[in-house]
Design a protein around this motif. Sequence first.
Motif, short mmCIF file in Angstrom:
data_model
loop_
_atom_site.label_atom_id
_atom_site.label_comp_id
_atom_site.label_asym_id
_atom_site.label_seq_id
_atom_site.Cartn_x
_atom_site.Cartn_y
_atom_site.Cartn_z
N ARG A 78 -3.11 7.00 9.33
CA ARG A 78 -2.39 6.72 8.22
C ARG A 78 -2.61 5.16 8.01
N LEU A 79 -2.68 4.89 6.83
CA LEU A 79 -2.65 3.38 6.34
C LEU A 79 -1.74 3.12 5.43
N THR A 80 -1.08 1.72 5.47
CA THR A 80 -0.31 1.33 4.58
C THR A 80 -0.72 0.10 4.18
N THR A 81 -0.20 -0.25 2.79
CA THR A 81 -0.60 -1.54 2.15
C THR A 81 0.81 -1.94 1.19
N GLU A 83 -2.26 -0.64 -7.75
CA GLU A 83 -3.20 -1.45 -7.14
C GLU A 83 -3.13 -1.13 -5.46
N CYS A 84 -1.80 -0.85 -5.06
CA CYS A 84 -1.63 -0.70 -3.92
C CYS A 84 -2.30 0.72 -3.29
N GLY A 85 -1.86 1.84 -4.12
CA GLY A 85 -2.72 2.92 -4.01
C GLY A 85 -4.18 3.09 -3.75
N GLU A 86 -4.90 2.25 -4.70
CA GLU A 86 -6.32 2.34 -4.86
C GLU A 86 -6.84 1.53 -3.70
N ARG A 87 -6.13 0.43 -3.28
CA ARG A 87 -6.72 -0.35 -1.80
C ARG A 87 -6.52 0.43 -0.84
N VAL A 88 -5.38 1.20 -0.69
CA VAL A 88 -5.20 2.00 0.74
C VAL A 88 -6.00 3.33 0.86
N LEU A 89 -6.49 3.55 -0.33
CA LEU A 89 -7.50 4.89 -0.25
C LEU A 89 -8.84 4.56 -0.05
N ARG A 90 -9.08 3.24 -0.64
CA ARG A 90 -10.54 2.75 -0.24
C ARG A 90 -10.51 2.38 1.40
N MET A 91 -9.56 1.74 1.84
CA MET A 91 -9.59 1.48 3.06
C MET A 91 -9.43 2.70 4.27
N LEU A 92 -8.85 3.64 3.54
CA LEU A 92 -8.65 4.86 4.43
C LEU A 92 -10.09 5.57 4.69
N ASP A 93 -11.05 5.58 3.69
CA ASP A 93 -12.28 6.10 3.74
C ASP A 93 -13.27 4.79 4.58
#
Length: 466
Positions: free
Chosen positions: A190-193, A217-227
């Motif tokens: 799990r990641l949070t931003t 902005e938050c959602g797209e960032r956390v999805l990029r970092m999750l992968d």
Amino acid sequence: MNPEVAVKIFEAGKSAGADFVEIFEEETRSSSLGLKDRQIETATAGTEYGIGVRLLYGTEVLYGFTSDDSEEALVKLVKTLAFGRIAAAAGAEGSAARPFEFAPEKRICDYNFGAYQDPRVLGQAIKQDFLFRADKAARALSPKIAQVGASVTDSCTSISLLNSEGLHLEMTRGRLRVNVNVTATDGTERLTTHEAPGALGGYELLANYSPEALATECGERVLRMLDAGYITGGQMPVVMGNGFGGVIFHEACGHPLETESIRRNASPFCGKLGEAIGQPCLTAIDDGTMDGVWGSLKYDDEGTPTQRTTLIENGILKTYMSDRVGAMEVGVERTGSARRESYKYAPVSRMRNTFIAPGKDTLDSMIASVDNGLYAARMAGGSVNPATGEFNFAVDEGYVIRNGKICEPVRGATLIGKGHEIMPRISMVGTDFEQAAGVCGASSGHVPVTVGQPSIKVDQILVGGR
């Protein structure tokens, strides 16, 4: 504060031998509405009132506070603070209290809201639409979005500040801050931003923030970092993104440039005024006068008008941020930097809106100058030792730079170093200046501040990996 009561307090303080007496009366109304798991989770509101009294003996500070505004209680507070000095002062030549007068025409009023929409009138309901729209926008991005949180917080503070030099200042400050945080999961991690902008003013500011844009902005960032994969650490050049990237300068360099650190000889910048501490491309500023910005205030918490203070100019250390006591001890001019969380704290020198000023380089040119390194697009939290400037900050969004190009995303990166050692390695400063709101904690409590910078290139810094 009734000026006649204030005079009694000043007379009590002077009779106890104090060189300077100050009264800080404050009433703050704050409220917050928070959403989590698609429903309102918190709804709070409250009012706090109190009076702080400060006595100065040279640069020695005695401070106390109370919520009892009666003359009897306040005079007793002064005598309690000065216990042990009163008898000595009574026998000292010329120690008798002089009369104090406050002329009504000299009272300064800073009621600077203009079209301010007072949250005390509008109530909590106005916040709900913002919160649910943020939740909906984030969840629409992907089934991997596991949780969305959002909040809107406001405060309205009224202050009356009087001192034994004749100052009588009345001022009001209103602030609004929104927060959106998004958590994503792939089933194992799990990641949070988050994004948390804020400003000086009232609910008219809410229209300036799009809950959909912040959540996306938050959602797209956390999805990029999750992968993303994990970075391999080591010494390397780093290009740091604009806006909240300025948190490293704030923590590792800003605190050591406050006279609160300098006067205690707890800063790597002691005795460095007039010296080069960075390359000519580096200019850093602390500015309390920026209109409507989160960390701004017209007068500081000692009643000194705030100013735009150039700390570092073209790499040269020019001055420190100072309050009354710090300015006396260090031998610099007061910069209107005295701040406190509330009447419960004595003021000390603190940052307001602190940032690295824009330069002449572009982000593309910085990236192109790096063969192998890291692009820290967005910083997260960290830790710092102000006495040494040592810091350790996490990178919230990072990318490998390879052959002058931004490549795959990476996570797990931390930036490690010492502020005074990193500054000379800043070789490029961009034009894409941005600021970000934050809350800074120190000896006088937690105060609203703004950090900021354009993109910058640090030629070499230790990057920690997994």
